[in-house]
Enzyme design. Structure first.
Site, PDB file in Angstrom:
ATOM      1  N   SER A 146     -29.300 -41.364  27.016  1.00 59.17           N
ATOM      2  CA  SER A 146     -28.267 -40.604  27.743  1.00 59.17           C
ATOM      3  C   SER A 146     -27.334 -39.977  26.722  1.00 59.17           C
ATOM      4  CB  SER A 146     -27.471 -41.581  28.622  1.00 59.17           C
ATOM      5  OG  SER A 146     -26.192 -41.080  28.954  1.00 59.17           O
ATOM      6  N   TYR A 159     -22.999 -48.954  31.398  1.00 58.48           N
ATOM      7  CA  TYR A 159     -24.062 -47.936  31.271  1.00 58.48           C
ATOM      8  C   TYR A 159     -24.079 -47.424  29.831  1.00 58.48           C
ATOM      9  CZ  TYR A 159     -26.758 -43.737  32.577  1.00 58.48           C
ATOM     10  OH  TYR A 159     -27.715 -42.742  32.683  1.00 58.48           O
TER      11      TYR A 159
END
Ligand code: GCO
Length: 255
Positions: A146, A159
């Site tokens: 990400s 996350y």
């Protein structure tokens, strides 16, 4: 299509692939010739998605198992062993998002994100790599990073920690498994139009931030990730290991 990108005769397992980016990856690899195994916890949704691919003439099957539970993962791989199915390509796509300031975050919520977004990649890759190594052929492992593998955004700490870990776990896989002809790499999607991001997409300020923060001045589309997934799944990337390729419109490349 150049034979370098041809996945015919190979089997790909994509975790968390009944919907979203996972389904896009699975469809893209099927279009390149791979037999695909879709995974999800939602059996009915998975059946629908498998049928969608089968109706297009692709070789697809579903496998329900919890990627965060080692027993379930081992049972799933043992089922594939029994069916004579060898996983040549693994995409560790399963992941969740949980947005809350750290001071309000329960430990259980932190742990669930880490378990599903990071530890599951270790568990599933371990089972796959054992077989890729034993078979002598090697294989491809693709983790999903990400922008938060590189830079943090407030309110998504677990996350971010998990995706930073994915970048380094990918390198650790290379350190141990490249000698067995396993290429472990990662894809780093930018802000993509997915269900997981629906709340952000609908938020006028966030939408404006995404468009003003990357030189492409737009959100990415799920099918814009497929080429990188096929590339990292194919012979075109046989000497690439431990890398993360950002598909982010240039976001991380510019100030
Ligand atoms: C968020 C988003 C991001 C994107 C993606 C960006 O809440 O900021 O969910 O995490 O999904 O990971 O690269």
């Amino acid at each position: 299509m150049s034979s370098l990108f041809n996945l015919s005769g190979r089997t790909a397992l994509v975790t968390g692939s009944a919907r979203g980016l996972g389904f896009s990856y699975a469809e893209g690899l099927a279009q390149a010739g791979a037999s695909v195994i879709l995974n999800d916890l939602r059996e009915e949704v998975l059946k629908e998605s498998v049928k969608k691919l089968q109706d297009k003439g692709f070789k697809a099957k579903g496998l329900v198992f919890d990627v965060s539970k080692e027993e379930a993962v081992n049972a799933a791989f043992e089922q594939l062993d029994a069916e004579g199915i060898k996983v040549d390509i693994l995409i560790n796509n399963a992941g969740i998002q949980f947005r809350k300031p750290m001071v309000d975050l329960d430990l259980a919520d932190w742990q669930r994100v880490i378990d599903i977004n990071l530890t599951s990649a270790f568990i599933v890759s371990k089972a796959a790599a054992k077989r890729m190594t034993a078979g002598g052929k090697g294989g491809k492992i693709i983790n999903i990073g990400s922008l938060t593998s590189e830079a943090a955004r407030a309110t998504v700490a677990p996350y971010t920690a998990a995706k930073g870990g994915i970048k380094m776990l990918t390198r650790a896989m290379s350190a141990e498994w490249a000698q067995f002809n396993i290429q472990a790499n990662a894809i780093g999607p930018g802000y993509i139009l997915t269900d997981m991001n629906e709340a952000l997409i609908q938020n006028v300020e966030f939408d404006a931030w995404v468009k003003s923060s990357n030189p492409s001045q737009r959100w990415g589309k799920p099918d814009e990730l497929i080429g990188t997934a096929v590339y990292l799944s194919s012979d075109a990337s046989n000497y690439i290991n431990g890398q993360i390729i950002y598909v982010d419109g240039g976001w991380l490349a510019v100030l």
